[in-house]
Design a protein around this motif. Structure first.
Motif, PDB file in Angstrom:
ATOM      1  N   TYR A 188       7.304   7.762   7.167  1.00 31.63           N
ATOM      2  CA  TYR A 188       7.842   6.278   6.322  1.00 31.63           C
ATOM      3  C   TYR A 188       9.657   6.554   5.244  1.00 31.63           C
ATOM      4  CZ  TYR A 188       9.078   1.676   5.531  1.00 31.63           C
ATOM      5  OH  TYR A 188      10.029   0.214   5.016  1.00 31.63           O
ATOM      6  N   PHE A 189       9.106   7.298   4.179  1.00 34.95           N
ATOM      7  CA  PHE A 189      10.322   6.962   3.634  1.00 34.95           C
ATOM      8  C   PHE A 189      11.169   8.058   3.453  1.00 34.95           C
ATOM      9  CE2 PHE A 189       7.016   4.048   1.230  1.00 34.95           C
ATOM     10  CZ  PHE A 189       8.119   3.094   0.900  1.00 34.95           C
ATOM     11  N   PRO A 205      17.102  -0.527   2.914  1.00 39.13           N
ATOM     12  CA  PRO A 205      17.072  -0.161   4.010  1.00 39.13           C
ATOM     13  C   PRO A 205      17.444  -0.938   5.110  1.00 39.13           C
ATOM     14  CG  PRO A 205      14.779  -0.255   3.368  1.00 39.13           C
ATOM     15  CD  PRO A 205      15.926  -0.582   2.268  1.00 39.13           C
ATOM     16  N   VAL A 209      13.724   5.908   5.751  1.00 39.73           N
ATOM     17  CA  VAL A 209      14.582   5.342   4.637  1.00 39.73           C
ATOM     18  C   VAL A 209      15.172   5.271   4.381  1.00 39.73           C
ATOM     19  CG1 VAL A 209      13.830   3.630   3.350  1.00 39.73           C
ATOM     20  CG2 VAL A 209      12.303   3.277   5.395  1.00 39.73           C
ATOM     21  N   ASN A 210      14.757   6.721   3.728  1.00 42.55           N
ATOM     22  CA  ASN A 210      16.319   7.193   3.155  1.00 42.55           C
ATOM     23  C   ASN A 210      16.694   8.053   3.505  1.00 42.55           C
ATOM     24  OD1 ASN A 210      15.005   7.742  -0.128  1.00 42.55           O
ATOM     25  ND2 ASN A 210      12.717   8.068   1.288  1.00 42.55           N
ATOM     26  N   GLU A 244      16.284   3.619  -3.264  1.00 35.89           N
ATOM     27  CA  GLU A 244      14.667   3.987  -4.022  1.00 35.89           C
ATOM     28  C   GLU A 244      14.264   4.432  -4.425  1.00 35.89           C
ATOM     29  OE1 GLU A 244      12.737   3.178  -0.883  1.00 35.89           O
ATOM     30  OE2 GLU A 244      13.598   1.957  -0.233  1.00 35.89           O
ATOM     31  N   GLY A 299       6.537   0.118   7.325  1.00 37.10           N
ATOM     32  CA  GLY A 299       6.007   0.208   5.770  1.00 37.10           C
ATOM     33  C   GLY A 299       5.810  -1.083   4.794  1.00 37.10           C
ATOM     34  N   THR A 336       5.968   7.609  -2.933  1.00 30.92           N
ATOM     35  CA  THR A 336       7.758   7.573  -2.716  1.00 30.92           C
ATOM     36  C   THR A 336       8.415   8.055  -3.631  1.00 30.92           C
ATOM     37  OG1 THR A 336       6.126   5.515  -2.081  1.00 30.92           O
ATOM     38  CG2 THR A 336       8.430   5.381  -2.238  1.00 30.92           C
ATOM     39  N   ALA A 375       9.812  -1.046  11.931  1.00 32.92           N
ATOM     40  CA  ALA A 375       9.809  -0.607  10.494  1.00 32.92           C
ATOM     41  C   ALA A 375       9.582  -1.404   9.378  1.00 32.92           C
ATOM     42  CB  ALA A 375      11.411   0.047  10.426  1.00 32.92           C
ATOM     43  N   GLN A 376       9.926  -2.539   9.479  1.00 33.49           N
ATOM     44  CA  GLN A 376       9.642  -3.313   8.128  1.00 33.49           C
ATOM     45  C   GLN A 376       7.847  -3.313   8.112  1.00 33.49           C
ATOM     46  OE1 GLN A 376       8.464  -6.510   6.942  1.00 33.49           O
ATOM     47  NE2 GLN A 376       8.644  -7.792   8.994  1.00 33.49           N
TER      48      GLN A 376
END
Length: 189
Positions: free
Chosen positions: A162-163, A38, A166-167, A86, A56, A74, A52-53
Motif C-alpha cells: 500500500y505504501f 496522496p 502511495v509513495n 510520507e 489505508g 511505513t 485506496a483510502q
C-alpha cells in the motif's frame, strides 16, 4: 536539475464534481479529517481514491500490528522511495509510537539501524527484503509468521505494498512535504 513543481495540486472543494465531493467528504468525515498527501492526487480518480483510502485506513487504524511496527514499516518504505511527504507525516508518528530517534535517523540515512528492538529488526529486514526482491525467503517468512501470526504477515505485506503505491503516487505528483518537519536527508550517490 529536477523540477519539483507540484504536478497535481489541491483541487478547490467548491469545484469538485459530484463523485469527487463524495470521496472528499468520506475523507473529511473519517479518521484523516482532511484531503491531503496522496489523496490530493488520487481525488482525480474518486473511485480509486475511495478504495485506496479505505484500505489505508484498515491498515493504519485497524491492524493487528502494533502502531510502532506499523509506523516503522511505513518509514522504511518512505525512505526506499525517497518520499518527503510520507516521511514528514510518519516520522513524528513513528517516534510518538516508540521508535527510537537513533533508529529513525539510521533509516533516514539509508542504513540498517543497529539499535533496533528484535521485532523492529524483523520488520526492517522483512520490509527491505520484500522491497528489494519482491518477495521474502522461507526463513524471513517463518520468522515473521512466528512473531506476527499469519494475519500479521498478511497485514504487514499489504501495508508495504500500500505504501509503495502511495509513495509512487506522491513522487509522480511531486507532492511537497508537510511544513515544519525536518526534511529527509538525501542518500549518498
Amino acid at each position: 536539475m529536477t523540477d519539483d513543481t507540484d504536478r497535481l495540486p489541491p483541487l478547490p472543494l467548491d469545484r469538485l464534481d459530484a463523485d469527487q465531493r463524495v470521496a472528499a467528504d468520506e475523507l473529511l468525515n473519517g479518521p484523516r479529517k482532511a484531503v491531503k498527501g496522496p489523496f490530493i492526487a488520487l481525488l482525480r480518480s474518486p473511485a480509486v481514491m475511495t478504495h485506496a483510502q479505505r484500505l489505508g485506513a484498515a491498515l493504519r487504524f485497524d491492524s493487528v500490528l502494533p502502531q510502532r511496527l506499523n509506523e516503522f514499516a511505513t518509514l522504511i518504505v518512505a525512505r526506499a522511495y525517497s518520499q518527503p511527504f510520507e516521511w514528514s507525516v510518519h516520522r513524528p508518528l513513528a517516534v510518538k509510537a516508540g521508535v527510537a530517534e537513533a533508529t529513525v535517523q539510521a533509516v533516514a540515512e539509508g542504513r540498517r539501524p543497529t539499535t533496533m528492538a528484535e521485532d523492529e529488526a524483523l520488520v526492517h529486514d522483512y520490509t527491505m527484503e520484500l522491497l528489494r526482491h519482491h518477495g521474502v525467503g522461507d526463513a524471513t517468512y517463518e520468522a515473521a509468521r512466528t512473531l506476527l501470526g499469519e494475519r500479521g504477515v498478511v497485514e504487514l505485506t499489504t501495508l508495504i505494498g500500500y505504501f509503495a503505491m502511495v509513495n509512487g503516487v506522491l513522487n509522480v505528483a511531486r507532492t511537497p512535504p508537510e511544513p515544519g518537519v525536518p526534511p529527509m536527508p538525501s542518500l549518498p550517490a
